[in-house]
Motif scaffolding. Sequence first.
Motif, mmCIF file in Angstrom:
data_model
loop_
_atom_site.group_PDB
_atom_site.id
_atom_site.type_symbol
_atom_site.label_atom_id
_atom_site.label_comp_id
_atom_site.label_asym_id
_atom_site.label_seq_id
_atom_site.Cartn_x
_atom_site.Cartn_y
_atom_site.Cartn_z
ATOM 1 N N HIS A 189 22.494 -23.900 -0.487
ATOM 2 C CA HIS A 189 21.673 -24.069 0.717
ATOM 3 C C HIS A 189 21.999 -22.988 1.745
ATOM 4 O O HIS A 189 21.101 -22.462 2.411
ATOM 5 C CB HIS A 189 21.894 -25.453 1.322
ATOM 6 N N LEU A 190 23.288 -22.663 1.870
ATOM 7 C CA LEU A 190 23.696 -21.619 2.817
ATOM 8 C C LEU A 190 23.125 -20.255 2.409
ATOM 9 O O LEU A 190 22.634 -19.505 3.256
ATOM 10 C CB LEU A 190 25.220 -21.559 2.907
ATOM 11 N N ARG A 191 23.168 -19.952 1.106
ATOM 12 C CA ARG A 191 22.616 -18.682 0.619
ATOM 13 C C ARG A 191 21.108 -18.632 0.835
ATOM 14 O O ARG A 191 20.557 -17.619 1.276
ATOM 15 C CB ARG A 191 22.940 -18.490 -0.862
ATOM 16 N N ASP A 192 20.435 -19.749 0.520
ATOM 17 C CA ASP A 192 18.976 -19.805 0.678
ATOM 18 C C ASP A 192 18.564 -19.606 2.138
ATOM 19 O O ASP A 192 17.486 -19.076 2.421
ATOM 20 C CB ASP A 192 18.433 -21.150 0.168
ATOM 21 N N ALA A 193 19.423 -20.060 3.053
ATOM 22 C CA ALA A 193 19.130 -19.904 4.489
ATOM 23 C C ALA A 193 19.600 -18.556 5.019
ATOM 24 O O ALA A 193 19.537 -18.304 6.225
ATOM 25 C CB ALA A 193 19.794 -21.037 5.276
ATOM 26 N N ARG A 194 20.100 -17.713 4.112
ATOM 27 C CA ARG A 194 20.607 -16.382 4.463
ATOM 28 C C ARG A 194 21.729 -16.439 5.505
ATOM 29 O O ARG A 194 21.792 -15.646 6.441
ATOM 30 C CB ARG A 194 19.465 -15.480 4.957
ATOM 31 N N ILE A 195 22.589 -17.441 5.307
ATOM 32 C CA ILE A 195 23.770 -17.568 6.169
ATOM 33 C C ILE A 195 24.941 -16.895 5.453
ATOM 34 O O ILE A 195 25.428 -17.380 4.427
ATOM 35 C CB ILE A 195 24.076 -19.050 6.471
ATOM 36 N N HIS A 196 25.364 -15.779 5.988
ATOM 37 C CA HIS A 196 26.438 -14.981 5.400
ATOM 38 C C HIS A 196 27.775 -15.650 5.728
ATOM 39 O O HIS A 196 28.091 -15.885 6.896
ATOM 40 C CB HIS A 196 26.380 -13.568 5.976
ATOM 41 N N CYS A 197 28.557 -15.990 4.713
ATOM 42 C CA CYS A 197 29.787 -16.753 4.995
ATOM 43 C C CYS A 197 30.916 -16.440 4.025
ATOM 44 O O CYS A 197 30.718 -15.888 2.947
ATOM 45 C CB CYS A 197 29.483 -18.253 4.981
ATOM 46 N N GLU A 198 32.096 -16.844 4.462
ATOM 47 C CA GLU A 198 33.334 -16.696 3.698
ATOM 48 C C GLU A 198 33.978 -18.069 3.556
ATOM 49 O O GLU A 198 34.566 -18.587 4.512
ATOM 50 C CB GLU A 198 34.282 -15.746 4.431
ATOM 51 N N PRO A 199 33.867 -18.722 2.378
ATOM 52 C CA PRO A 199 34.436 -20.065 2.222
ATOM 53 C C PRO A 199 35.918 -20.044 1.832
ATOM 54 O O PRO A 199 36.357 -19.205 1.045
ATOM 55 C CB PRO A 199 33.596 -20.661 1.086
ATOM 56 N N VAL A 200 36.671 -20.976 2.428
ATOM 57 C CA VAL A 200 38.086 -21.153 2.092
ATOM 58 C C VAL A 200 38.354 -22.659 1.976
ATOM 59 O O VAL A 200 37.894 -23.436 2.817
ATOM 60 C CB VAL A 200 39.009 -20.536 3.167
ATOM 61 N N PHE A 201 39.097 -23.062 0.956
ATOM 62 C CA PHE A 201 39.395 -24.478 0.732
ATOM 63 C C PHE A 201 40.751 -24.838 1.326
ATOM 64 O O PHE A 201 41.723 -24.080 1.186
ATOM 65 C CB PHE A 201 39.394 -24.798 -0.768
ATOM 66 N N THR A 202 40.807 -26.000 1.978
ATOM 67 C CA THR A 202 42.098 -26.467 2.501
ATOM 68 C C THR A 202 42.956 -26.985 1.351
ATOM 69 O O THR A 202 42.444 -27.506 0.353
ATOM 70 C CB THR A 202 41.910 -27.582 3.548
ATOM 71 N N GLU A 203 44.269 -26.852 1.514
ATOM 72 C CA GLU A 203 45.197 -27.224 0.441
ATOM 73 C C GLU A 203 46.151 -28.342 0.840
ATOM 74 O O GLU A 203 46.819 -28.919 -0.015
ATOM 75 C CB GLU A 203 45.990 -25.988 0.008
#
Length: 320
Positions: A31-45
């Motif tokens: 959904h983020l890509r389709d909305a052209r929202i440029h992002c950097e995802p990081v997962f909490t540990e």
Amino acid sequence: MEKLDNKWFVIVNPVAGGGRGLDDFPQISKHLRDARIHCEPVFTEHKFHATELTVSAVREGYRRIIVVGGDGTLHEVVNGLFIQQTVRPDQVLLAVVAVGSGNDWVRTFGISNRYQDAVKAIAGGYSFLQDVGVVSYEEAHFQQSRYIANVAGAGFDAHVVRKLTHLQKKGHKSRWRYTWCVIRSFFHYKSTGVKVWIDGRLVYNDLLLSAAIGICKYNGGGIQQLPEAVADDGMLDLSLIRPIHFWHVLFRFRYLFDGGIYRIRHILKARGRLIRIESSPEVSVEADGELLGETPLEFSVLHKAIRIVVGAEFYKRNNQ
């Protein structure tokens, strides 16, 4: 240091919502890509990792953060905004894609639990400056403080959170676990002698089951504990729940969810900028679903302290 104006830093809690953070992120990412929202995802540990990630992200130049998690993850991120010293907290735009079990914060601001709609709100760019609460409490004989994005609860509410946390650690993932904790705790928790001061004036001195203090309206999975709260009025709303019989709640159950909570005569309302709570014996406090410490408690408010993404209807309603 690079200022990443158009890039979002995405903090994903993989265990939020019983694992939905991890399971549903591919869908959210699409959904983020389709909305052209440029992002950097990081997962909490681990616990408080979202706070650490927020501090690092702002230091690296990010000024836009998306939280993929629940109210607890948002709580950690907001506290990270106040820990970092790079910019004022309100210079960072904060958005939430709710995957938690309660998702109470988003309800106040008209943000849908549907991922596609939440991403649409982010793409829409409607923002709002909301107040933030600050609670000072005692933990291991030391004074601590924490920032509140939504609602804090003292007494019964904190007891329920403690029981819920215990079940989560044991691996219970039932969608009814919160309801089970509330019902079970209702018959075991004992009301406590409590004194409450608002702006220096003693307003309550009696037995109390629970107190809700906050910025927003919802807590406990959709209950409107503070139905008259206004998120940018520079005030803290307070609901005091006196000892109440189970039958009084059962026959007025709808009032908890439809904004009519003050029609239950055992529940009192108040509002102020500085709230102090003392009790004997001590009671615990939770903030945004995170268990903290014990009384004595002091609550204050920071006016329009963080900038958040809100739903279009909420924005239009508050900018007429």
